[in-house]
Design an enzyme around this catalytic site. Structure first.
Site, mmCIF file in Angstrom:
data_model
loop_
_atom_site.group_PDB
_atom_site.id
_atom_site.type_symbol
_atom_site.label_atom_id
_atom_site.label_comp_id
_atom_site.label_asym_id
_atom_site.label_seq_id
_atom_site.Cartn_x
_atom_site.Cartn_y
_atom_site.Cartn_z
ATOM 1 N N GLY B 307 0.798 -1.214 0.000
ATOM 2 C CA GLY B 307 0.000 0.000 0.000
ATOM 3 C C GLY B 307 0.833 1.267 0.000
ATOM 4 O O GLY B 307 1.926 1.317 -0.559
ATOM 5 N N SER B 308 0.313 2.273 0.722
ATOM 6 C CA SER B 308 0.806 3.638 0.555
ATOM 7 C C SER B 308 2.258 3.862 0.927
ATOM 8 O O SER B 308 2.804 4.914 0.619
ATOM 9 C CB SER B 308 -0.047 4.590 1.377
ATOM 10 O OG SER B 308 -1.394 4.406 1.039
ATOM 11 N N THR B 309 2.890 2.932 1.638
ATOM 12 C CA THR B 309 4.313 3.152 1.917
ATOM 13 C C THR B 309 5.080 3.290 0.602
ATOM 14 O O THR B 309 6.139 3.894 0.557
ATOM 15 C CB THR B 309 4.902 1.994 2.739
ATOM 16 O OG1 THR B 309 4.377 0.775 2.258
ATOM 17 C CG2 THR B 309 4.549 2.142 4.205
ATOM 18 N N LYS B 311 4.327 5.140 -1.700
ATOM 19 C CA LYS B 311 4.323 6.537 -2.150
ATOM 20 C C LYS B 311 5.662 7.205 -1.865
ATOM 21 O O LYS B 311 6.002 8.217 -2.474
ATOM 22 C CB LYS B 311 3.180 7.305 -1.482
ATOM 23 C CG LYS B 311 1.838 6.942 -2.100
ATOM 24 C CD LYS B 311 0.683 7.570 -1.383
ATOM 25 C CE LYS B 311 -0.623 6.977 -1.938
ATOM 26 N NZ LYS B 311 -1.720 7.078 -1.008
#
Lengths: 129, 626
Positions: B307-309, B311
């Site tokens: 997921g967003s890690t 980013k």
């Protein structure tokens, strides 16, 4: 005749010397045996100690598991992890020390010290006076 | 002058010496022989004296309990081994069949200890009932009946119990039955119990490593048996491992997760200070590893869409390769639709966001636009440089291969920017993020401690993944997430924590399941000169009342990271630093908060520093790429 006595003297001397040498040799062999025995004993003991040390080291690290220490410290000590708010860079930045609640007086004069708490410090000093 | 035989005086001379000499000789011999006999007997007598008195005195023998134990152990080896004297130095050398494994401070993680195994020679047991009763008292788990059965079996060798404790052995010796005997064996012990179950691993009874470092260094550990003090020194720190394990298991318990993983790493050298995977198991009992998948290493073997890690990587890419500036804005108002894919925001803002805001509120739409700006090839190459697309090069054998979309379509580029469609092991993600945060040099995790820090470092000075400027911006952005964004729960006053949350849905039967999440948080501190990366991931957490029903990375993993960092600070004696606030400081020790405020109020100060930014919309890039 003289020659004969002379050779006898030598014979006696040689016998004596060989007996002495025998005794000396026996002595040396004894001390070597004792030393060897001692050495073997010491080596065996070193080995035994080394094995024991290994076991104790393992036990030390087992008993010092952080989880166990933490549990023990929580049970028996009134200590906790240092809060980051308790840490300061210089002693200057310490807040101004408040005046002590009670002026410092002789313990004997101060009855409140000899309370029923765990410390009997006050009692002891009072009896000295 | 001789006389005749009749007694008359004879003139014949008799030589006296002849007769006398023969007599004398005979007597001399007798004396000599008796002398020799006396000497021989004297020697015998002295020897008797020596053996019985002198040697006995010197040795001062008295039989002790330890000697009983030693004798029982040694007698077998003594008679079996050929009797030749070894060199003096070898005589006091312990031969340990397998080297120890220790942590960076020398605390034992795995060691081999001699244990005794009890067997019985039923032929020599005189009173089986009595002996069995005495044994049953010592070994309560065996039971009287079973022991008696063994004592009465035919044959000369029956195992009673393997690897007994010294205390039990002592008690058995006290029974004093000649039929009970011991055989010594080396057994592997893990004093830290399950704490290092996955990383250090375990061996089978023959000392063959079956998992973790025990497996990957199995031959080396066995070969180095000769030198007594040989050991494998790892980079782990027992104290930090405990902190990590404690907080991770508490988090999993609180949020009723099915598992999790955690890791503390030095971002500069790649040294792994603590690493754990939950559930864990007792390495003394490897069969417990089979129960509910406890043996599975989620940290390095498991691959997840994190997921967003991710980013962190896509934002670094857009700054590094697409020249985006902090003032650039991204249109996050509309959900992106591409074929059957739909990209929307979890924390929907429905407005135009600046680049720091996209990162701060973790906007998927903004990140997808960034992906468009960077382009598929560039993003793929960047991920490859970071080591996210290939199997990680670790010092243990349990390494999972990443799952990468094949073929990689443009839509995969969009989803990969926020960590969907690409599944990597948590350890891989942490080292990739550390490579950016440490200043842009690629770093790989290592478990083996080396005194020489330069050589120890697995930072590869030849592989620069991003420039120092980009790394600096990323540090600011990561700090911003913790001061004002999704990772606020991870902030520890005085330690300048930065980090990124990650919440991903697990794929169940080929579909994303909204109920089954992987929630994680990667934190770094201190952000002005990052030293440590702290990662926590929880598998399938469920929201609680305290977290207002949320089970996202910011609510589940971030508080755990916060607790870990505050504990680390007291373990490692890290001094807290006061936050310095001020926009004029582009060193931005702390946060971009003022920058955001300036942007919001369209303040002049902001423009003076960063200039006007460009507005990026998804449509602008759509045509170029398709």
């Amino acid at each position: 005749m003289r020659k004969k006595r002379f050779s006898r003297f030598y014979l006696l001397l040689i016998v004596c010397l060989s007996v002495l040498a025998g005794i000396w040799l026996f002595n040396v062999s004894q001390s070597v045996q004792t030393a060897e025995k001692k050495l073997a004993d010491l080596q065996a003991e070193i080995m035994r100690e080394k094995k024991t040390v290994r076991v104790l080291e393992a036990e030390w690290d087992y008993l010092n598991r952080p989880a166990r220490l933490e549990k023990l410290s929580r049970t028996y000590l009134d200590l906790g992890p240092v809060n980051e708010k308790q840490l300061l860079r210089e002693s200057v930045s310490l807040p101004v020390q408040a005046k002590p609640l009670r002026p410092a007086t002789k313990p004997a004069d101060d009855q409140s010290f000899s309370g029923r708490g765990g410390h009997n410090l006050g009692d002891g000093e009072a009896s000295d006076d | 002058m001789t006389k005749n035989r009749l007694g008359l005086s004879s003139p014949v001379l008799r030589i006296d010496g002849v007769r006398r000499s023969s007599l004398e000789a005979a007597r001399g011999r007798v004396v000599f022989i008796s002398f020799m006999i006396v000497v021989a007997y004297t020697i015998v007598a002295i020897r008797v004296l020596d053996v019985s008195l002198i040697q006995g005195e010197f040795a001062g023998y008295s039989v002790t309990d330890e000697m009983l134990v030693e004798d029982a152990q040694d007698s077998k080896a003594y008679y079996a081994a050929p009797r030749q004297k070894p060199a003096l130095s070898e005589m006091t050398e312990l031969h340990i069949p397998r080297a120890d494994i220790v942590d960076r401070n020398g605390v034992l993680l795995a060691t081999s200890l001699e244990t005794a195994s009890l067997y019985v020679d039923p032929y020599l047991v005189q009173n089986p009932e009595e002996t069995a009763a005495a044994l049953a008292q010592i070994f309560s788990d065996l039971g009287y009946g079973k022991i008696l059965q063994k004592l009465q079996r035919s044959g000369r060798f029956v195992w009673l119990k393997r690897n007994i404790t010294p205390d039990q052995q002592f008690k058995v010796l006290k029974i004093g039955s000649p039929g009970l005997a011991f055989q010594t064996e080396y057994r592997r012990f893990y004093p830290q119990n399950e704490m290092f179950a996955h990383m250090v691993g375990y061996t089978n009874v023959d000392g063959l490593g079956l998992s973790g470092l025990e497996r990957s260094f199995s031959n080396m550990l066995n070969e180095s048996a000769a030198p007594e003090n040989a050991m494998l020194k790892t980079t782990f720190d027992v104290r930090l491992q405990h902190v990590l394990t404690r907080e991770l298991s508490k988090t999993i318990e609180d949020f009723r997760g099915i598992g999790g993983a955690g890791m503390i790493m030095d971002v500069n050298t790649g040294e792994v200070l603590a690493a754990t995977s939950m559930p864990d198991f007792n390495p003394h009992d490897p069969s417990s590893a089979q129960e509910n998948g406890a043996g599975f290493n989620r940290l390095s073997l498991g691959v997840y869409e994190l997921g967003s890690t991710f980013k962190i990587f896509s934002t670094a890419a857009v700054i590094e390769f697409a020249g985006a500036r902090l003032s650039d804005r991204f249109d996050a108002r509309e959900t992106i639709r591409l074929g059957r894919f739909k990209i929307s925001d979890y924390h929907a803002e429905d407005r135009i966001l600046t680049l720091p805001e996209v990162f701060m509120v973790s906007s998927n739409i903004g990140s997808a636009i960034m992906g468009q700006m960077v382009g598929t090839d560039m993003l793929k190459n960047f991920y490859r440089d970071l080591g996210l697309l290939d199997r990680a090069n670790l010092e243990i054998n349990e390494v999972g291969a990443p799952l990468v979309p094949s073929p990689w379509r443009d839509v995969n580029t969009l989803t990969a920017t926020y960590g969907h469609g690409v599944a990597v092991s948590p350890m891989q993600m942490v080292s990739a993020a550390a490579s950016i945060v440490n200043g842009g040099l690629r770093v790989q995790p290592t478990f083996i401690y080396q005194e020489d820090k330069e050589r120890a470092s697995r930072r590869d000075p030849d592989v620069r993944v991003v420039s120092a400027e980009t790394a600096h911006r990323m540090r600011q952005l990561l700090r911003l997430v913790v001061t004002d964004g999704t990772g606020r729960n991870a902030d520890v006053a005085g330690f300048r924590v930065g980090g990124k949350t990650g919440t991903a849905e697990k794929i169940v039967d080929g579909r994303y399941d909204q109920k089954k999440l992987i929630s994680s948080f990667i934190g770094f501190f201190p952000m002005n000169a990052p030293r440590y990366a702290v990662f926590v991931m929880v598998d399938e957490p469920k929201g609680t009342r305290e977290s207002f029903g949320y089970a996202t990375g910011g609510w589940v993993a971030a508080p755990a990271v916060k607790r870990i960092i505050s504990s680390m600070a007291s373990v490692l004696a890290i001094e807290p630093q006061r936050d310095v606030v001020g926009i004029a400081d582009d060193d931005l020790v702390n946060t971009l908060r003022d920058y955001i405020a300036a942007e919001d109020s369209k303040g002049k100060l902001h423009k003076a520093f960063y200039g006007g930014g460009t507005l990026h919309k998804f449509e602008d890039y759509k045509k170029e790429d398709q």
